[in-house]
Design an enzyme around this catalytic site. Structure first.
Site, PDB file in Angstrom:
ATOM      1  N   LYS A 193      51.797 -11.144 -11.293  1.00 21.89           N
ATOM      2  CA  LYS A 193      53.197 -10.908 -10.926  1.00 21.89           C
ATOM      3  C   LYS A 193      53.504  -9.428 -11.069  1.00 21.89           C
ATOM      4  CE  LYS A 193      56.659 -13.302  -9.386  1.00 21.89           C
ATOM      5  NZ  LYS A 193      56.528 -14.098  -8.179  1.00 21.89           N
ATOM      6  N   SER A 394      56.766 -16.393  -3.600  1.00 18.85           N
ATOM      7  CA  SER A 394      57.590 -16.507  -4.794  1.00 18.85           C
ATOM      8  C   SER A 394      58.787 -17.403  -4.482  1.00 18.85           C
ATOM      9  CB  SER A 394      58.010 -15.122  -5.284  1.00 18.85           C
ATOM     10  OG  SER A 394      58.366 -15.178  -6.654  1.00 18.85           O
TER      11      SER A 394
END
Length: 602
Positions: A193, A394
Site C-alpha cells: 500500500k 482499492s
C-alpha cells in the site's frame, strides 16, 4: 454646473443603453445556444471526421460551462472516452464519412487503458474498409500509441516523437516535511500500500518497486505488441530503439527508417494527401466534422427490446460533493448520491440489468462501502456486471467486488486490496518552531483525541487504537471480496496486501472474470438477464450547460477553477501534498482505500 449635469445625465443614459443592448444580446445568445444545442449536424457526402489528439482524455467528459459556451470557448480540450467511442462508431456506420483524420499529438490520457480503448475503437473503425490518416507536429507517447493504428502516419519535417517506455520518478516529501516540522503518521494494512510513501519515506520501498515494475512492464509490452502489429515491425525492434536512443531527439529521417512514420510532410502536403483520398480537386474544400459536430449527428437509436443501464462511476470516491476553492478538481464518485442512484435503478422496472462502469483508484472507505452495499441490493433484483476502465483499484475494487460478473480491459489497473489512515502531525512546526502550546480540561481520556493526533507529540495510544480500527477495516475488506468472489479470506489476503495488479494477471487470481470491453460487459448483462433484444441507456445523464448554470451557486464558479489552476502553476509539485494536508484537517477523511498515485499517460 448645468454642463456638469448634462454630462452626468448623458453618461448615465449611455450606461443604461449599453446595459439594455447587452441584455438583449445575452438573451439572443442564450436562445441561439439553446437552438444550436437541439439542432442536428447534417453530414455532407465525402466528409472526414477530424479528431484532434490534443488536450486530455478522461473516462467521460463533463458538459462545458455556461461561460465557455457564451464566449465560444468550447475547444473540446477535455474529451470523454465515451464521446470519442460513440462518434467513431457513428463515423464507421455513416456512408457519407469516408475516413478519419487524426491531427496533433500532445494528448494526455487518464490511464493507459483509456488510450488502449480509444485505439481499439479506431481499430474497429477500420473494419469498415475506411481509412485513417494521422499527422502531427509532434507526438507524445500516448498519442503516438493511439495514432499508430492509422493506415498512414505523417510527421512535420521538424517534428518529434516521444517514445521512451513507461515509468519515471516519483516525488518524496519527507525531507521537506522534516524541515517544516510536519510528520505524517500512518496506520495501514498492506505492505504494497504505497500511497502513503511519498509523505513518509525519502525513496521507493522494495514492495512498491516490485509492483510498479510488473505493472509498467506489462502495459509496455502490450503497447509494443499493438504498435508493432500496425507498423509491421517486431516488438523487439521497438524496444531496442527506446533502449538505445532518446527517440524524441532523433532526426525525422530516423523515424522513417525505424518505421515509426511513413513520411515527413508539411501542412500543405497533408491537405493534398486527404484531398487525394477524397478525389477532390486542388481548389475544393474538405468537408470536415469535428468531435463537437459528430456529437450532434443524430442516429437512429434502436429502442427495441429491454433496457440495460450503463452507470458511469469515475474519479475519486468521496463522502461528500461539497466543493470549495482549494478542494481539487475533476469528477468524483460521491458515496451517498451514487448509492441513491443505484437504488433508483433497482426500483426501475424498465431497467432489466445494469453495467456498472468503474474507473477509480479509490478514496473514502466509508463511501466505498455505501456504494458496494447499494450494488449488493441492486444485484438482488437484477444482474449487475462491472466493466472496469482505466482503474478499479482499492476503493474502486471495493465497489466492484459484489457484482455478478467483472470484465476488465487488458491494461486496467485493479486490486490494491488494503486500507490506510494518513494523518499529519504539526507539533514540530506549531510547538517547536512557532512556540504555540496547548492546555485545557477534558472529562475523559480521549475527549480531545482529534487534536492530540494532529498537534500532540504524545499520541501513541490514539495511534494504537487507530491501527486497530484499520486492521478491522482490512478484515472487513477481505470478507467483502471473499463473499463477492467466492474465495477464502486467507486467499484474498495472499493476493491483497495493497498490491495492484494488471487485469491480465488479475484474471489468473480470480479478481476479474474476463478480459473484455464495455460492449462485452453489456452482452454479458443481457445474457444474465436472458434478454434477446436490448438497448442501452447511460446514467447519470449528463447535465446541459443550462443545468450547470442553474446550479452554479452550489458548485463554485469559473473564477474558482481558474484560481485553482493558477495555484497549481504557482505551487508546482507542492500543490498536491499541501492540498492533501488541508483536506485532511478540513473534513477528517483519514481512512482511505486508495491505490498508488494516479498513472496518467502523456
Amino acid at each position: 454646473m448645468k454642463q456638469f449635469f448634462k454630462m452626468t445625465l448623458a453618461t448615465i443614459c449611455g450606461i443604461a443603453i449599453f446595459l439594455v443592448v447587452s441584455g438583449l444580446f445575452l438573451v439572443i445568445s442564450l436562445v441561439g445556444m439553446i437552438a444550436s444545442d437541439s439542432a442536428s449536424t447534417k453530414v455532407k457526402d465525402n466528409s472526414v471526421f477530424v479528431i484532434k489528439l490534443d488536450g486530455t482524455v478522461n473516462e467521460r467528459a463533463e458538459s462545458g460551462s455556461p461561460l465557455d459556451a457564451f464566449l465560444n470557448m468550447g475547444d473540446m480540450s477535455a474529451m470523454g472516452l465515451d464521446d470519442l467511442k460513440s462518434c467513431i462508431k457513428k463515423a464507421k456506420n455513416n456512408d457519407n464519412i469516408k475516413g478519419i483524420y487524426l491531427e496533433g499529438g500532445v494528448a494526455s490520457f487518464d490511464s493507459p487503458a483509456t488510450a488502449q480503448q480509444l485505439r481499439d475503437a479506431l481499430k474497429d473503425f477500420k473494419k469498415s474498409g475506411k481509412w485513417i490518416v494521422a499527422y502531427a507536429d509532434q507526438y507524445l507517447q500516448g498519442a503516438y500509441y493511439v495514432a499508430s493504428v492509422a493506415d498512414k502516419i505523417y510527421l512535420n519535417a521538424e517534428g518529434a516523437i516521444d517514445f521512451k517506455g513507461l515509468g519515471g520518478k516519483s516525488e518524496y516529501y519527507k525531507g521537506l516535511f522534516d524541515k517544516l516540522g510536519i510528520k505524517y503518521q500512518v496506520a495501514k494494512v498492506g505492505k504494497y500500500k504505497s500511497y502513503v510513501e511519498s509523505n513518509t519515506l525519502t525513496g521507493m520501498s522494495e514492495y512498491d518497486r516490485e509492483q510498479r515494475t510488473v505493472l509498467y512492464n506489462g502495459i509496455w509490452q502490450y503497447w509494443l505488441k499493438d504498435i508493432a502489429e500496425s507498423r509491421k515491425v517486431t516488438p523487439e525492434q521497438l524496444n531496442k530503439l527506446a533502449d538505445e536512443s532518446i527517440v524524441a531527439l532523433l532526426n525525422t529521417d530516423d523515424y522513417v527508417k525505424a518505421k515509426l512514420i511513413d513520411k515527413v510532410l508539411f501542412p500543405e502536403d497533408i491537405k493534398a494527401e486527404i484531398k487525394g483520398r477524397l478525389k477532390l480537386d486542388e481548389d475544393d474544400d474538405v468537408n470536415q466534422l469535428s468531435l463537437a459536430d459528430m456529437l450532434n449527428v443524430k442516429t437512429k437509436n434502436k429502442m427495441d427490446g429491454e433496457k440495460i443501464a450503463i452507470y458511469y462511476a469515475y474519479g475519486n470516491i468521496v463522502d461528500s460533493d461539497a466543493m470549495d476553492l482549494l478542494s481539487g478538481s475533476g469528477h468524483s464518485i460521491v458515496g451517498k448520491s451514487t448509492a441513491e442512484d443505484l437504488r433508483k435503478l433497482a426500483d426501475d422496472d424498465d431497467v432489466k440489468a445494469v453495467v456498472f462502469r468503474v474507473n477509480s483508484g479509490g478514496g473514502s472507505a466509508v463511501a466505498s462501502e455505501q456504494i458496494r452495499h447499494a450494488i449488493k441490493l441492486l444485484k438482488a433484483k437484477k444482474p449487475v456486471v462491472v466493466s472496469m476502465g482505466g482503474a478499479a483499484a482499492s476503493g474502486g475494487y471495493w465497489i466492484s467486488s459484489s457484482a455478478n460478473y467483472i470484465i476488465a480491459e487488458p491494461t486496467t489497473i485493479t486490486g490494491s486490496i488494503g486500507i490506510f489512515g494518513l494523518i499529519p502531525n504539526f507539533s514540530g512546526l506549531v510547538t517547536d518552531k512557532l512556540g504555540v502550546t496547548f492546555d485545557g480540561v477534558t472529562t475523559n481520556k480521549f475527549t480531545d483525541y482529534e487534536t492530540n493526533l494532529i498537534l500532540s507529540k504524545d499520541n501513541a495510544e490514539e495511534m494504537k487504537q487507530l491501527q486497530t480500527y484499520i486492521d478491522r477495516g482490512y478484515q472487513n475488506f477481505l470478507n467483502i471480496v471473499s463473499e463477492g468472489r467466492g474465495l477464502k479470506p486467507a486467499e484474498v489476503d495472499s493476493i491483497g496486501q495493497g498490491r495492484v495488479w494488471l487485469a491480465t494477471d488479475a484474471v489468473k487470481i480470480k479478481l476479474v472474470d474476463k478480459i473484455g470491453s464495455l460492449g462485452d460487459a453489456v452482452k454479458k448483462a443481457a445474457e444474465l438477464a436472458k434478454l434477446d433484444e436490448y438497448y442501452t441507456s447511460a446514467y447519470p445523464t449528463k447535465g446541459s450547460w443550462l443545468d450547470q448554470f442553474m446550479s452554479s451557486e452550489e458548485k463554485g464558479s469559473y473564477l474558482d477553477s481558474k484560481l485553482r489552476q493558477e495555484l497549481q502553476v504557482l505551487l508546482g509539485d507542492l500543490y498536491e501534498p499541501l492540498m492533501e494536508i488541508r483536506q485532511t484537517v478540513k473534513d477528517g477523511s483519514v481512512i482511505q482505500a486508495r491505490m498508488l498515485e494516479d498513472i496518467r499517460v502523456k
